[in-house]
Motif scaffolding. Structure first.
Motif, mmCIF file in Angstrom:
data_model
loop_
_atom_site.group_PDB
_atom_site.id
_atom_site.type_symbol
_atom_site.label_atom_id
_atom_site.label_comp_id
_atom_site.label_asym_id
_atom_site.label_seq_id
_atom_site.Cartn_x
_atom_site.Cartn_y
_atom_site.Cartn_z
ATOM 1 N N LEU A 66 1.293 3.531 -1.389
ATOM 2 C CA LEU A 66 1.407 2.231 -0.734
ATOM 3 C C LEU A 66 2.597 2.196 0.230
ATOM 4 O O LEU A 66 2.486 1.676 1.345
ATOM 5 C CB LEU A 66 1.571 1.133 -1.788
ATOM 6 N N ALA A 67 3.719 2.770 -0.191
ATOM 7 C CA ALA A 67 4.907 2.771 0.666
ATOM 8 C C ALA A 67 4.661 3.558 1.942
ATOM 9 O O ALA A 67 5.045 3.132 3.043
ATOM 10 C CB ALA A 67 6.097 3.347 -0.101
ATOM 11 N N ARG A 68 4.007 4.696 1.827
ATOM 12 C CA ARG A 68 3.733 5.517 3.016
ATOM 13 C C ARG A 68 2.818 4.788 3.988
ATOM 14 O O ARG A 68 3.050 4.763 5.188
ATOM 15 C CB ARG A 68 3.098 6.839 2.587
ATOM 16 N N ARG A 69 1.751 4.220 3.463
ATOM 17 C CA ARG A 69 0.810 3.543 4.343
ATOM 18 C C ARG A 69 1.440 2.296 4.970
ATOM 19 O O ARG A 69 1.157 1.957 6.120
ATOM 20 C CB ARG A 69 -0.459 3.201 3.581
ATOM 21 N N ALA A 70 2.303 1.610 4.208
ATOM 22 C CA ALA A 70 2.989 0.438 4.755
ATOM 23 C C ALA A 70 3.907 0.832 5.913
ATOM 24 O O ALA A 70 3.940 0.151 6.949
ATOM 25 C CB ALA A 70 3.794 -0.255 3.657
ATOM 26 N N ARG A 71 4.642 1.919 5.742
ATOM 27 C CA ARG A 71 5.511 2.378 6.829
ATOM 28 C C ARG A 71 4.695 2.795 8.044
ATOM 29 O O ARG A 71 5.081 2.537 9.191
ATOM 30 C CB ARG A 71 6.391 3.537 6.348
ATOM 31 N N GLU A 72 3.546 3.416 7.787
ATOM 32 C CA GLU A 72 2.681 3.856 8.884
ATOM 33 C C GLU A 72 2.100 2.663 9.642
ATOM 34 O O GLU A 72 2.052 2.656 10.875
ATOM 35 C CB GLU A 72 1.548 4.708 8.303
ATOM 36 N N ARG A 73 1.671 1.644 8.914
ATOM 37 C CA ARG A 73 0.998 0.504 9.532
ATOM 38 C C ARG A 73 1.963 -0.560 10.055
ATOM 39 O O ARG A 73 1.711 -1.189 11.080
ATOM 40 C CB ARG A 73 0.041 -0.150 8.529
ATOM 41 N N HIS A 74 3.069 -0.772 9.306
ATOM 42 C CA HIS A 74 3.930 -1.913 9.592
ATOM 43 C C HIS A 74 5.378 -1.544 9.902
ATOM 44 O O HIS A 74 6.184 -2.431 10.184
ATOM 45 C CB HIS A 74 3.898 -2.895 8.414
ATOM 46 N N GLY A 75 5.716 -0.267 9.822
ATOM 47 C CA GLY A 75 7.057 0.168 10.176
ATOM 48 C C GLY A 75 8.091 -0.008 9.089
ATOM 49 O O GLY A 75 9.268 0.312 9.295
ATOM 50 N N SER A 76 7.688 -0.510 7.928
ATOM 51 C CA SER A 76 8.625 -0.657 6.814
ATOM 52 C C SER A 76 7.837 -0.666 5.510
ATOM 53 O O SER A 76 6.608 -0.782 5.515
ATOM 54 C CB SER A 76 9.439 -1.946 6.935
ATOM 55 N N ALA A 77 8.576 -0.542 4.408
ATOM 56 C CA ALA A 77 7.936 -0.565 3.094
ATOM 57 C C ALA A 77 8.515 -1.698 2.257
ATOM 58 O O ALA A 77 8.691 -1.559 1.042
ATOM 59 C CB ALA A 77 8.094 0.778 2.397
ATOM 60 N N ASP A 78 8.825 -2.832 2.906
ATOM 61 C CA ASP A 78 9.317 -3.982 2.147
ATOM 62 C C ASP A 78 8.147 -4.671 1.439
ATOM 63 O O ASP A 78 6.991 -4.278 1.590
ATOM 64 C CB ASP A 78 10.078 -4.954 3.056
ATOM 65 N N ALA A 79 8.456 -5.696 0.664
ATOM 66 C CA ALA A 79 7.432 -6.327 -0.171
ATOM 67 C C ALA A 79 6.268 -6.873 0.650
ATOM 68 O O ALA A 79 5.098 -6.752 0.260
ATOM 69 C CB ALA A 79 8.068 -7.443 -1.002
ATOM 70 N N ALA A 80 6.580 -7.478 1.803
ATOM 71 C CA ALA A 80 5.518 -8.048 2.645
ATOM 72 C C ALA A 80 4.609 -6.960 3.194
ATOM 73 O O ALA A 80 3.379 -7.116 3.223
ATOM 74 C CB ALA A 80 6.133 -8.849 3.786
ATOM 75 N N ALA A 81 5.204 -5.856 3.628
ATOM 76 C CA ALA A 81 4.409 -4.756 4.178
ATOM 77 C C ALA A 81 3.541 -4.117 3.097
ATOM 78 O O ALA A 81 2.381 -3.764 3.342
ATOM 79 C CB ALA A 81 5.327 -3.716 4.817
ATOM 80 N N ILE A 82 4.107 -3.961 1.902
ATOM 81 C CA ILE A 82 3.338 -3.407 0.783
ATOM 82 C C ILE A 82 2.148 -4.311 0.467
ATOM 83 O O ILE A 82 1.019 -3.848 0.282
ATOM 84 C CB ILE A 82 4.226 -3.244 -0.473
ATOM 85 N N ALA A 83 2.391 -5.617 0.419
ATOM 86 C CA ALA A 83 1.308 -6.568 0.111
ATOM 87 C C ALA A 83 0.217 -6.510 1.162
ATOM 88 O O ALA A 83 -0.979 -6.572 0.846
ATOM 89 C CB ALA A 83 1.878 -7.977 -0.001
ATOM 90 N N ALA A 84 0.611 -6.375 2.422
ATOM 91 C CA ALA A 84 -0.365 -6.330 3.513
ATOM 92 C C ALA A 84 -1.175 -5.046 3.503
ATOM 93 O O ALA A 84 -2.266 -4.994 4.072
ATOM 94 C CB ALA A 84 0.357 -6.469 4.860
ATOM 95 N N THR A 85 -0.656 -4.029 2.859
ATOM 96 C CA THR A 85 -1.303 -2.717 2.848
ATOM 97 C C THR A 85 -2.135 -2.490 1.594
ATOM 98 O O THR A 85 -3.012 -1.638 1.576
ATOM 99 C CB THR A 85 -0.228 -1.613 2.950
ATOM 100 N N ARG A 86 -1.880 -3.272 0.551
ATOM 101 C CA ARG A 86 -2.497 -3.004 -0.752
ATOM 102 C C ARG A 86 -4.023 -2.969 -0.688
ATOM 103 O O ARG A 86 -4.656 -2.078 -1.265
ATOM 104 C CB ARG A 86 -2.036 -4.050 -1.775
ATOM 105 N N ASP A 87 -4.617 -3.918 0.007
ATOM 106 C CA ASP A 87 -6.076 -3.967 0.067
ATOM 107 C C ASP A 87 -6.638 -2.696 0.687
ATOM 108 O O ASP A 87 -7.592 -2.109 0.176
ATOM 109 C CB ASP A 87 -6.545 -5.177 0.872
ATOM 110 N N GLU A 88 -6.020 -2.257 1.778
ATOM 111 C CA GLU A 88 -6.512 -1.064 2.473
ATOM 112 C C GLU A 88 -6.484 0.170 1.582
ATOM 113 O O GLU A 88 -7.401 0.989 1.593
ATOM 114 C CB GLU A 88 -5.666 -0.812 3.716
ATOM 115 N N VAL A 89 -5.418 0.317 0.807
ATOM 116 C CA VAL A 89 -5.249 1.518 -0.008
ATOM 117 C C VAL A 89 -5.969 1.401 -1.348
ATOM 118 O O VAL A 89 -6.822 2.222 -1.694
ATOM 119 C CB VAL A 89 -3.744 1.815 -0.226
#
Length: 244
Positions: A173-196
């Motif tokens: 989740l952290a990797r995909r969040a950084r790839e998609r949103h440029g960070s791995a903070d809580a908001a980015a992780i939440a936004a990425t969870r569905d995709e992963v």
């Protein structure tokens, strides 16, 4: 590294499988470039199929019409690891197939068994062409690195090297969040969870990519950066090549 083929003269085939966020695409492209091989992203073919069905106005829930559309899909995979592209009906859709709206529905097409059969057929044809040195192929017979769902088991079970990349959910989740949103903070992780998480769960209903089959080498990338992952994968390829 000197590229190693097979005793029968066919090029090297490397198959890399695993869930989202394990580094499959990045490592596979780099490995292909390092060894002078072609590169095939089989997941992009499912995305292309989804784009094509939408382009043609096909209801993604109509499994028969989707399968028929995909069978007729005029798809070209550009297998240059430095610039892999996806071209459909003469249109470069490399960027379009990564858009969030398409990502949200691609599993509907990817879990259609008739679509999977058709795309597996095309994937095998791409792999065989590169390994055999068919005219016009990228690698001129040196071989190919192919990555994506089912590649180590269904598509290329006889590949020279079969690797499953894995990682724990938090790392993926952290990797995909950084790839998609440029960070791995809580908001980015939440936004990425569905995709992963959702996509892996949905795709796993028709594909096995979370655990290694017999003969497949597992590389756990949970604690690795991309350099560590690349070195580990390259080490597996070297070991197999030297044993032949």
């Amino acid at each position: 590294m000197e590229q190693a083929g097979r005793p029968d003269g066919r090029g090297l085939v490397v198959a890399i499988d695993g869930p989202s966020g394990t580094g499959k695409s990045t490592v596979s492209k780099r490995l292909a470039a390092e060894l002078g091989l072609a590169y095939l992203d089989t997941g992009a073919m499912y995305r292309a199929a989804t784009w094509w069905c939408q382009h043609e106005g096909v209801d993604l829930s109509d499994t028969d019409r989707v399968a028929a559309a995909v069978e007729a899909m005029p798809l070209q995979m550009v297998t240059d690891p430095a610039d892999p592209r996806v071209v459909c009906a003469g249109t470069d859709i490399t960027a379009a197939i990564r858009e969030a709206a398409l990502t949200a529905v691609v599993s509907t097409v990817a879990t259609n068994l008739a679509v999977r059969a058709e795309l597996c057929r095309r994937q095998r044809a791409e792999i065989d062409a590169e390994a055999s040195g068919a005219p016009g192929t990228r690698s001129a017979g040196r071989g190919i690195v192919a990555e994506g769902r089912d590649i180590t088991t269904v598509v290329a079970p006889d590949a020279d090297v079969r690797i499953l990349l894995t990682a724990d959910e938090a790392a993926r989740l952290a990797r995909r969040a950084r790839e998609r949103h440029g960070s791995a903070d809580a908001a980015a992780i939440a936004a990425t969870r569905d995709e992963v998480v959702r996509r892996d769960a949905q795709d796993s209903t028709v594909s096995t990519f979370m655990t290694a089959a017999d003969g497949v080498t597992t590389v756990d990338t949970s604690a690795f950066d991309i350099e560590d992952t690349f070195r580990a994968v390259l080490g597996v390829v070297r070991a197999v090549s030297e044993a032949r």
